[in-house]
Design a protein around this motif. Structure first.
Motif, PDB file in Angstrom:
ATOM      1  N   GLY A  82       0.820  -1.197   0.000  1.00 29.60           N
ATOM      2  CA  GLY A  82       0.000   0.000   0.000  1.00 29.60           C
ATOM      3  C   GLY A  82       0.855   1.249   0.000  1.00 29.60           C
ATOM      4  N   THR A  83       0.205   2.378   0.242  1.00 34.11           N
ATOM      5  CA  THR A  83       0.884   3.664   0.285  1.00 34.11           C
ATOM      6  C   THR A  83       0.527   4.396   1.570  1.00 34.11           C
ATOM      7  N   TYR A  84       1.370   5.368   1.905  1.00 27.47           N
ATOM      8  CA  TYR A  84       1.118   6.202   3.076  1.00 27.47           C
ATOM      9  C   TYR A  84       1.427   7.650   2.719  1.00 27.47           C
ATOM     10  N   LEU A  85       0.966   8.568   3.560  1.00 28.09           N
ATOM     11  CA  LEU A  85       1.220   9.989   3.420  1.00 28.09           C
ATOM     12  C   LEU A  85       1.745  10.480   4.757  1.00 28.09           C
ATOM     13  N   MET A  86       2.885  11.151   4.758  1.00 34.28           N
ATOM     14  CA  MET A  86       3.449  11.685   5.994  1.00 34.28           C
ATOM     15  C   MET A  86       3.503  13.197   5.902  1.00 34.28           C
ATOM     16  N   THR A 137      -2.827   5.292   3.425  1.00 31.54           N
ATOM     17  CA  THR A 137      -3.912   5.700   2.529  1.00 31.54           C
ATOM     18  C   THR A 137      -4.464   4.585   1.653  1.00 31.54           C
ATOM     19  N   ARG A 138      -3.658   3.549   1.386  1.00 32.44           N
ATOM     20  CA  ARG A 138      -4.110   2.421   0.562  1.00 32.44           C
ATOM     21  C   ARG A 138      -3.504   1.144   1.094  1.00 32.44           C
ATOM     22  N   GLY A 139      -4.136   0.030   0.772  1.00 31.69           N
ATOM     23  CA  GLY A 139      -3.599  -1.264   1.160  1.00 31.69           C
ATOM     24  C   GLY A 139      -4.157  -1.779   2.472  1.00 31.69           C
ATOM     25  N   PRO A 140      -3.543  -2.823   3.025  1.00 30.39           N
ATOM     26  CA  PRO A 140      -4.090  -3.486   4.213  1.00 30.39           C
ATOM     27  C   PRO A 140      -4.093  -2.624   5.473  1.00 30.39           C
ATOM     28  N   MET A 141      -3.294  -1.578   5.536  1.00 36.33           N
ATOM     29  CA  MET A 141      -3.264  -0.706   6.720  1.00 36.33           C
ATOM     30  C   MET A 141      -4.057   0.589   6.502  1.00 36.33           C
ATOM     31  N   ARG A 142      -4.834   0.634   5.437  1.00 30.52           N
ATOM     32  CA  ARG A 142      -5.590   1.842   5.082  1.00 30.52           C
ATOM     33  C   ARG A 142      -6.390   2.368   6.274  1.00 30.52           C
TER      34      ARG A 142
END
Length: 122
Positions: free
Chosen positions: A71-75, A83-88
């Motif tokens: 997934g992706t993240y925003l810092m 923001t996306r994926g299994p930890m959304r």
């Protein structure tokens, strides 16, 4: 009477105020590597209790990987939002280099902490 704001100047100022950098703050990246997540223990046992299935790796750019997928993240500043994926939807606060603490839905810091343990594992 002198005009201070011409239409072109007003449009330029309005466009600057609406840019993502002005609206959201400085975007940053987490240190690449494997992160292990744990809850604090107690005085009668282990100091930390690792949480199976919560570990992840920061693989580059704004991307992460878990055993369940990528997934992706925003810092923004010290706040990390997956923001996306299994930890959304999960949010964390960067406490220091390689140390994150979960932010609960109400905005309070939670007990779960994740720390960088080394390079990305295969």
């Amino acid at each position: 009477m002198r005009r201070f704001f011409t239409p072109a100047l007003f449009a330029a100022l309005a466009g600057f105020a609406l840019t993502p950098a002005a609206a959201q703050g400085r975007l940053l990246l987490l240190d690449q590597g494997a992160y292990v997540c744990a809850l604090p223990g107690d005085a009668t046992g282990a100091a930390w209790i690792e949480q199976e299935g919560r570990d992840f790796s920061i693989t580059g750019g704004s991307s992460y990987r878990t055993p369940r997928g990528s997934g992706t993240y925003l810092m923004e500043g010290k706040t990390v939002t997956f923001t996306r994926g299994p930890m959304r939807g999960m949010k964390m606060m960067r406490l220091g280099s390689g140390l994150l603490q979960q932010i609960e839905p109400g905005g309070k810091l939670g007990r779960l902490r994740c720390h960088r343990t080394g390079p990305v594992r295969d």
